[in-house]
Write a protein that holds these residues in place. Structure first.
Motif, PDB file in Angstrom:
ATOM      1  N   PHE A  96       0.654  -1.532   0.215  1.00 34.02           N
ATOM      2  CA  PHE A  96       0.106   0.209   0.348  1.00 34.02           C
ATOM      3  C   PHE A  96       1.185   0.987   0.341  1.00 34.02           C
ATOM      4  O   PHE A  96       0.341   1.863  -1.007  1.00 34.02           O
ATOM      5  N   MET A  97       1.920   1.177   0.590  1.00 31.17           N
ATOM      6  CA  MET A  97       2.857   2.527   1.071  1.00 31.17           C
ATOM      7  C   MET A  97       3.503   2.906  -0.492  1.00 31.17           C
ATOM      8  O   MET A  97       3.824   3.594  -1.230  1.00 31.17           O
ATOM      9  N   ASN A  98       3.907   1.435  -1.050  1.00 30.83           N
ATOM     10  CA  ASN A  98       4.760   1.411  -1.927  1.00 30.83           C
ATOM     11  C   ASN A  98       3.664   2.231  -3.238  1.00 30.83           C
ATOM     12  O   ASN A  98       4.175   2.404  -3.837  1.00 30.83           O
ATOM     13  N   GLN A 116       1.722 -15.901  -0.789  1.00 34.14           N
ATOM     14  CA  GLN A 116       1.133 -17.358  -1.812  1.00 34.14           C
ATOM     15  C   GLN A 116       0.448 -18.249  -1.556  1.00 34.14           C
ATOM     16  O   GLN A 116      -0.640 -18.162  -2.494  1.00 34.14           O
ATOM     17  N   ALA A 117       1.006 -18.173  -0.030  1.00 36.99           N
ATOM     18  CA  ALA A 117      -0.110 -19.611   0.642  1.00 36.99           C
ATOM     19  C   ALA A 117      -1.195 -19.176   0.524  1.00 36.99           C
ATOM     20  O   ALA A 117      -2.251 -20.165   1.012  1.00 36.99           O
ATOM     21  N   VAL A 118      -1.427 -17.880   1.117  1.00 31.02           N
ATOM     22  CA  VAL A 118      -3.358 -17.391   1.803  1.00 31.02           C
ATOM     23  C   VAL A 118      -3.723 -17.847   0.424  1.00 31.02           C
ATOM     24  O   VAL A 118      -4.797 -17.900   1.171  1.00 31.02           O
ATOM     25  N   VAL A 119      -3.032 -17.439  -0.351  1.00 32.25           N
ATOM     26  CA  VAL A 119      -3.158 -17.041  -1.852  1.00 32.25           C
ATOM     27  C   VAL A 119      -4.031 -18.425  -2.031  1.00 32.25           C
ATOM     28  O   VAL A 119      -5.026 -18.932  -2.368  1.00 32.25           O
ATOM     29  N   GLN A 153      -3.962 -10.869  -4.046  1.00 31.41           N
ATOM     30  CA  GLN A 153      -2.759 -11.159  -5.114  1.00 31.41           C
ATOM     31  C   GLN A 153      -2.410  -9.696  -5.758  1.00 31.41           C
ATOM     32  O   GLN A 153      -2.101  -9.464  -6.489  1.00 31.41           O
ATOM     33  N   ALA A 154      -2.787  -8.423  -5.548  1.00 26.29           N
ATOM     34  CA  ALA A 154      -2.678  -7.020  -6.150  1.00 26.29           C
ATOM     35  C   ALA A 154      -1.369  -7.116  -4.682  1.00 26.29           C
ATOM     36  O   ALA A 154      -0.500  -6.595  -5.261  1.00 26.29           O
ATOM     37  N   ASN A 193       4.302  -6.400  -5.803  1.00 21.29           N
ATOM     38  CA  ASN A 193       5.620  -6.173  -4.946  1.00 21.29           C
ATOM     39  C   ASN A 193       6.616  -6.126  -6.460  1.00 21.29           C
ATOM     40  O   ASN A 193       7.804  -6.062  -5.785  1.00 21.29           O
ATOM     41  N   GLU A 194       6.063  -7.479  -6.609  1.00 20.15           N
ATOM     42  CA  GLU A 194       6.916  -7.786  -7.845  1.00 20.15           C
ATOM     43  C   GLU A 194       7.572  -5.889  -8.647  1.00 20.15           C
ATOM     44  O   GLU A 194       8.387  -6.754  -9.399  1.00 20.15           O
TER      45      GLU A 194
END
Ligand code: NAD
Length: 433
Positions: free
Chosen positions: A218-220, A267-270, A284-285, A290-291
């Motif tokens: 979010f901050m990024n 990733q694991a939660v998704v 997912q967002a 981050n990528e």
């Protein structure tokens, strides 16, 4: 109490040492013979501030032991922690093969009742799988407890000895009581031991990391808007952080999150959500942002040189995924450097603790390594700050200027002040201003 800790990585070694420090007799088990051999010689396999001294003291006092042999310590252990890795599998879900293998081996060596504790970060339902794996390999009575770990690398000892909270997911009073007794010395200041059901405990760890990763992404994104509209993310950060509902921690824009936890846990939660028929859109967002963020600094560098980096030489300060650790798993530095190399640039890097890790596991001899930050700058066209180690915060900028060929600084963690650097004749790039 007699305790066994399976897995002597960042979590297992810290947990084992801290349990020994509070008076228990602890044996740490690992399948990595080299690690155990080195521990027997007093050589730590990881860098963690304060761990060296604490570990050596507890070994000397006879409370802390290391072995590769389960038979040495499982039979008389009252509590057995499983703290092995849970890396992402090919589809992003947590790979449980190490946890299950450890559980089976524990079970084969049990001789009486024990509490078996999942310390590793594992998806909801793992305790049920561990229970089945243990039951298939022993006739002894046992309980399974989920006790996720919240320590931060770089501050792990403090976090473990003085935790904000201890989460315990259990299904019997017997196991809950033993865990209370074990953790009592760590919560004397009044911080809570929070008891809950096993599934909720498993999800609590993922929810915490997913929330923190969301804050970072979010901050990024706020930083990225700042750059487009002429605002300054640091000022915005201070403006929102003073709101008690938001709080000032974990609001720094930068090159995205890395490390062995946030990327794999998000990733694991998704994947857990997908398996339960739920589309976790926010996370997912968070992952997608981050990528892109990890590439941002490279894009700034590339734009500065009009897309031509052939033969350019860059000094990179910082390799570890954050300060005060040698851990480079998923470190943004790897992404930045790989892009630079692919674009034909040369890199000389310095990091106070992660150079060996980088050489052995990540970039080998594709880059040069300097003995100190200043040496990395010799002849460089630009300096790229990737990890905000304290020793990078106040360099002698006159010397920086003398050593460098070009006068450009790309500050991936916003630790320098644009005004100061521009006054000294540098071209300065930061994140979000
Ligand atoms: P790590 O990779 O540093 O260490 C894992 C260790 O387990 C390795 O030394 C490996 O050799 C050993 N191992 C694997 N299989 C084994 C077996 N069958 N028997 C004995 N040893 C075995 O991992 P880590 O960073 O300590 O993380 C461990 C778990 O804790 C993960 O689930 C992670 O998500 C979670 N966690 C990590 C952190 C962190 O900051 N690193 C914080 C909280 C939770």
């Amino acid at each position: 109490m007699r305790i066994a800790v399976v897995g002597t990585g960042y979590v297992g070694l810290v947990a084992g040492t801290c349990f020994a420090e509070s008076g228990n007799t602890v044996t740490c088990i690992d399948i990595d013979q080299r690690k155990i051999d080195r521990l027997h010689k007093g050589i730590l396999p990881i860098y963690e501030p304060g761990l060296d001294e604490l570990l050596k003291r507890n070994v000397a006092d006879g409370r802390l032991h290391f072995t590769t042999n389960y038979a040495d310590c499982i039979a008389d252990a009252q509590v057995i922690f499983i703290a092995v890795g849970t890396p992402p599998g090919e589809d992003g879900s947590a790979d449980l093969q190490y946890v299950i293998a450890a559980a089976e081996e524990v079970a084969r060596n049990m001789k009486s009742y024990a509490v078996i504790v999942d310390k590793s970060t594992v998806p909801v339902g793992t305790a049920d799988k561990v229970r089945a794996a243990v039951a298939a390999n022993t006739d002894c009575e046992f309980d399974i407890v989920s006790n996720p770990e919240f320590l931060k690398e770089g501050a792990a000892i403090d976090d473990f000895l003085k935790p904000d909270r201890v989460v315990i997911g259990s299904s019997t009073e017997r196991a809950a009581g033993i865990m209370d007794e074990l953790y009592a010395p760590f919560v004397r200041t009044g911080n809570p031991i929070i008891h809950m059901d096993v599934h909720s405990a498993e999800l609590t760890k993922y929810a915490a990391n997913a929330m923190l990763a969301t804050r970072i992404s979010f901050m990024n994104e706020i930083a990225n808007i700042c750059m487009k509209v002429g605002a300054n993310v640091d000022q915005v950060r201070r403006g929102i952080g003073s709101d008690a509902r938001i709080g000032s921690k974990f609001l720094f824009a930068g090159l995205g999150y890395g490390g062995s936890c946030f990327p794999k846990d998000v990733q694991a939660v998704v994947r857990t959500a997908q398996a339960a028929g739920y589309d976790f859109r926010i996370l997912q967002a968070v992952e997608a942002v981050n990528e892109t963020q990890k590439r941002l600094l490279f894009d700034m560098v590339s734009d500065h040189y009009a897309g031509d980096l052939t033969g350019k030489h860059f000094a990179v300060w910082g390799l570890s995924f954050k300060p005060n650790t040698d851990d480079m798993r998923e470190a943004p530095a790897i992404v930045v450097i790989q892009h630079l190399l692919a674009a034909g640039a040369k890199v000389t890097a310095f990091d106070p603790e992660a150079i060996e890790e980088c050489k052995e596991w990540h970039l080998g001899d594709q880059i040069k390594y300097a003995k100190n930050p200043m040496e990395a700058l010799d002849g460089a066209d630009g300096m790229i700050l990737v990890t905000e180690w304290n020793e990078f915060r106040r360099p002698d900028f006159d010397e920086v200027k003398r050593r460098m060929n070009g006068k450009v600084i790309f500050d991936g963690r916003n630790i320098y002040t644009r005004k100061t650097l521009e006054a000294l004749g540098f071209t300065y790039y930061g994140i979000g201003s």
